[in-house]
Each structure stands twice: as C-alpha cells, then as structure tokens.
Design a protein around this motif. Structure first.
Motif, PDB file in Angstrom:
ATOM      1  N   SER A   7       0.843  -1.189   0.000  1.00  0.00           N
ATOM      2  CA  SER A   7       0.000   0.000   0.000  1.00  0.00           C
ATOM      3  C   SER A   7       0.878   1.238   0.000  1.00  0.00           C
ATOM      4  CB  SER A   7      -0.923   0.010   1.226  1.00  0.00           C
ATOM      5  OG  SER A   7      -0.139   0.026   2.420  1.00  0.00           O
ATOM      6  N   TYR A   8       0.287   2.376  -0.363  1.00  0.00           N
ATOM      7  CA  TYR A   8       0.991   3.652  -0.296  1.00  0.00           C
ATOM      8  C   TYR A   8      -0.015   4.790  -0.454  1.00  0.00           C
ATOM      9  CZ  TYR A   8       0.757   3.341  -5.427  1.00  0.00           C
ATOM     10  OH  TYR A   8       0.322   3.208  -6.718  1.00  0.00           O
ATOM     11  N   HIS A   9       0.444   5.990  -0.166  1.00  0.00           N
ATOM     12  CA  HIS A   9      -0.366   7.199  -0.244  1.00  0.00           C
ATOM     13  C   HIS A   9       0.315   8.139  -1.231  1.00  0.00           C
ATOM     14  CE1 HIS A   9      -2.194  10.835   2.180  1.00  0.00           C
ATOM     15  NE2 HIS A   9      -2.693  10.745   0.954  1.00  0.00           N
ATOM     16  N   VAL A  10      -0.409   8.616  -2.224  1.00  0.00           N
ATOM     17  CA  VAL A  10       0.139   9.577  -3.171  1.00  0.00           C
ATOM     18  C   VAL A  10      -0.737  10.828  -3.139  1.00  0.00           C
ATOM     19  CG1 VAL A  10      -1.117   8.497  -5.098  1.00  0.00           C
ATOM     20  CG2 VAL A  10       0.811  10.023  -5.571  1.00  0.00           C
ATOM     21  N   ALA A  11      -0.097  11.982  -2.998  1.00  0.00           N
ATOM     22  CA  ALA A  11      -0.852  13.226  -2.874  1.00  0.00           C
ATOM     23  C   ALA A  11      -0.049  14.392  -3.431  1.00  0.00           C
ATOM     24  CB  ALA A  11      -1.214  13.494  -1.412  1.00  0.00           C
TER      25      ALA A  11
ATOM     26  N   LYS B 164      -5.147   6.988  -1.351  1.00  0.00           N
ATOM     27  CA  LYS B 164      -4.535   5.893  -0.608  1.00  0.00           C
ATOM     28  C   LYS B 164      -4.820   4.623  -1.401  1.00  0.00           C
ATOM     29  CE  LYS B 164      -5.336   8.239   3.799  1.00  0.00           C
ATOM     30  NZ  LYS B 164      -6.116   8.229   5.072  1.00  0.00           N
ATOM     31  N   ILE B 165      -3.763   3.922  -1.763  1.00  0.00           N
ATOM     32  CA  ILE B 165      -3.881   2.793  -2.674  1.00  0.00           C
ATOM     33  C   ILE B 165      -3.346   1.529  -2.021  1.00  0.00           C
ATOM     34  CG2 ILE B 165      -3.099   1.857  -4.888  1.00  0.00           C
ATOM     35  CD1 ILE B 165      -2.968   4.760  -5.904  1.00  0.00           C
ATOM     36  N   ALA B 166      -4.117   0.458  -2.145  1.00  0.00           N
ATOM     37  CA  ALA B 166      -3.700  -0.855  -1.646  1.00  0.00           C
ATOM     38  C   ALA B 166      -4.052  -1.874  -2.717  1.00  0.00           C
ATOM     39  CB  ALA B 166      -4.391  -1.193  -0.328  1.00  0.00           C
TER      40      ALA B 166
ATOM     41  N   VAL C 102      -8.923   4.747  -2.020  1.00  0.00           N
ATOM     42  CA  VAL C 102      -9.834   5.701  -1.401  1.00  0.00           C
ATOM     43  C   VAL C 102      -9.159   7.063  -1.457  1.00  0.00           C
ATOM     44  CG1 VAL C 102      -8.940   5.275   0.950  1.00  0.00           C
ATOM     45  CG2 VAL C 102     -11.229   6.261   0.630  1.00  0.00           C
ATOM     46  N   GLY C 103      -9.937   8.069  -1.805  1.00  0.00           N
ATOM     47  CA  GLY C 103      -9.366   9.416  -1.889  1.00  0.00           C
ATOM     48  C   GLY C 103     -10.144  10.271  -2.853  1.00  0.00           C
ATOM     49  N   HIS C 104      -9.498  11.298  -3.382  1.00  0.00           N
ATOM     50  CA  HIS C 104     -10.207  12.189  -4.290  1.00  0.00           C
ATOM     51  C   HIS C 104      -9.282  12.784  -5.348  1.00  0.00           C
ATOM     52  CE1 HIS C 104      -8.806  15.001  -1.082  1.00  0.00           C
ATOM     53  NE2 HIS C 104      -8.546  15.766  -2.121  1.00  0.00           N
TER      54      HIS C 104
END
Length: 250
Positions: free
Chosen positions: A70-74, A89-91, A96-98
């Motif tokens: 998983s990781y978070h990209v922003a 947030k990707i797994a 989930v996110g926008h």
C-alpha cells in the motif's frame, strides 16, 4: 520523437464522461558518462541503486511501487494551464481518496470488486442542467458502479500509477538529496531537449518513488508516502449512503 513523460495519470468520471488528467514530466538528459555505473557512487548501507543506470533505477522503482502492499500519493500537477490535485490511498487495486480538477472534486472508493464515486456539488454544476438533475437524485450519497462497466475503467485505473512512471527518452541520474528525511536519487528523462520534472527514488531500503516534481514549483509535485500502511477508511460505505448507477435512469 515524442516528448517523454515520467508520470501520467488519467481518470474518467462515469456520469457525463468528464475527463480527469494529471501529467508529469519530460526532462533534460545527462551525458552517457554520468549515467554509467562507473560514474555512480554507492554506499554500503544503501540499496545499491546508485550504482545502476538511470533506466535500471526507474525499472526498479516501478517494480517496487507495483509490489508495494500500500501507499499514499498526494499533490498536484499542472497540464496546459489546468491544475489537478490528487490525494489517494492505494492498496493493490483498492483505492480511497479524491481527484480535484477545475470542474470540482470527485471522491473515489474501490474495495474488492465494489466501486464507488461521489462528485461534489461544483462538479455537477459544471455539467450543466443534466448534471444538476443527477445531483438532485443522488444527494450526498456514493454512486455504485458495475466493475464490468467499461466506462468506469479509466477512472479506477488510476491505481495503476506504476504504469505512469514510464520514460519516452533516455533516463539519466541527477543529484542525491534528502526527500522527506530519506536519501534519494534524482531521475530525469530526455525527450526533444525540453525541460521536464524530476522523479526521486529512495537509495536506502526499498527503491520506492518518493516524490515527482514538475519542471518548476508552479508545475506542482506529487509525494509518495505511507508505504505498507493499513488504511482504515478503505471500507465499503453503508447501504443507506449508496445509490446504484443503473437505478438512476429508472
């Protein structure tokens, strides 16, 4: 030669097919000598990527991102004057996110085989009278879509960010620096001699992408964080908060 881009993320809003686009960067290449293993330095505590060619580092970074639990990209990027902001947030294939464009914000949620999206009022207003009609029927609920619906494929393929980290020119190594407290090496990509952005790859631990910078500060930046984290908000919404897309036309 086409202009190389490191980073190209595209999503599509299902209702009324509104495009959501985020592009990264072409870049200036370095000399062959600078991009050779002999010219690189590595440390005994590093992961060894500094001794590799630029292309090899990029390949390892793409593989590491694909294999990450998983990781978070922003962050945000600007393409042809239009700014797109993402916070995801990707797994695996779950997300989930926008994504926010000039038309408004669209929340995305994919859990297992279930997919949902939820545009904000500004997005629906930008679609004109039909958009306002749909918005009235939906309210603030999530819209559920059939995973087999090809019209939703582009929107949820945004989880395939590793596919966007591809080069169209020669990948060259740049400086090493600290990125959010982690040692990283810069990668640029040459195509048509135009200035482009920089992808920073971790030189310690897993060779994860850490940050993608546009050619200038005004062009934006994407940060990759929270590798291996569990995201509590990655869950299916309550039935009362969902409307099925296929039911909207009834």
């Amino acid at each position: 030669m086409t202009i190389m881009k490191i980073g190209s993320i595209t999503g599509t809003a299902i209702v009324l097919a509104s495009a959501v686009a985020l592009s990264g960067c072409g870049g200036n290449g370095d000399s062959d000598a600078k991009d050779s293993p002999a010219a690189a330095s590595s440390t005994s505590t590093g992961n060894g990527v500094e001794a590799l060619t630029g292309q090899e580092i990029l390949d390892k970074a793409r593989a590491a991102l694909k294999d990450a639990k998983s990781y978070h990209v922003a962050g945000s990027m600007v393409e042809e004057g239009d700014k797109t902001t993402i916070d995801l947030k990707i797994a695996g294939e779950d997300v989930v996110g926008h994504v926010t464009t000039k038309d408004g914000k669209i929340e995305l949620l994919a859990v297992g085989q279930q997919r949902f999206f939820r545009p904000d009022p500004a997005f629906w207003t930008a679609q004109g009278a039909e958009g306002k009609t749909v918005a009235k029927a939906i309210g603030d609920r999530w819209v559920k879509v059939d995973p087999s619906d090809t019209s939703s494929a582009d929107m949820f393929s945004i989880t395939n960010i590793e596919d966007a980290l591809k080069n169209e020119g020669t990948v060259a190594k740049g400086e090493t620096k600290q990125v959010d407290g982690k040692k990283a090496i810069a990668l640029t990509d040459s195509a048509d001699g135009k200035d482009g952005g920089v992808l920073y790859v971790a030189t310690e631990g897993e060779p994860y992408p850490l940050r993608l910078d546009g050619p200038t500060a005004a062009d934006g930046s994407l940060a990759f964080t929270e590798y291996g984290e569990t995201f509590a908000d990655l869950k299916v919404p309550a039935a009362a908060d969902v409307v099925d897309l296929k039911d909207l036309g009834k």
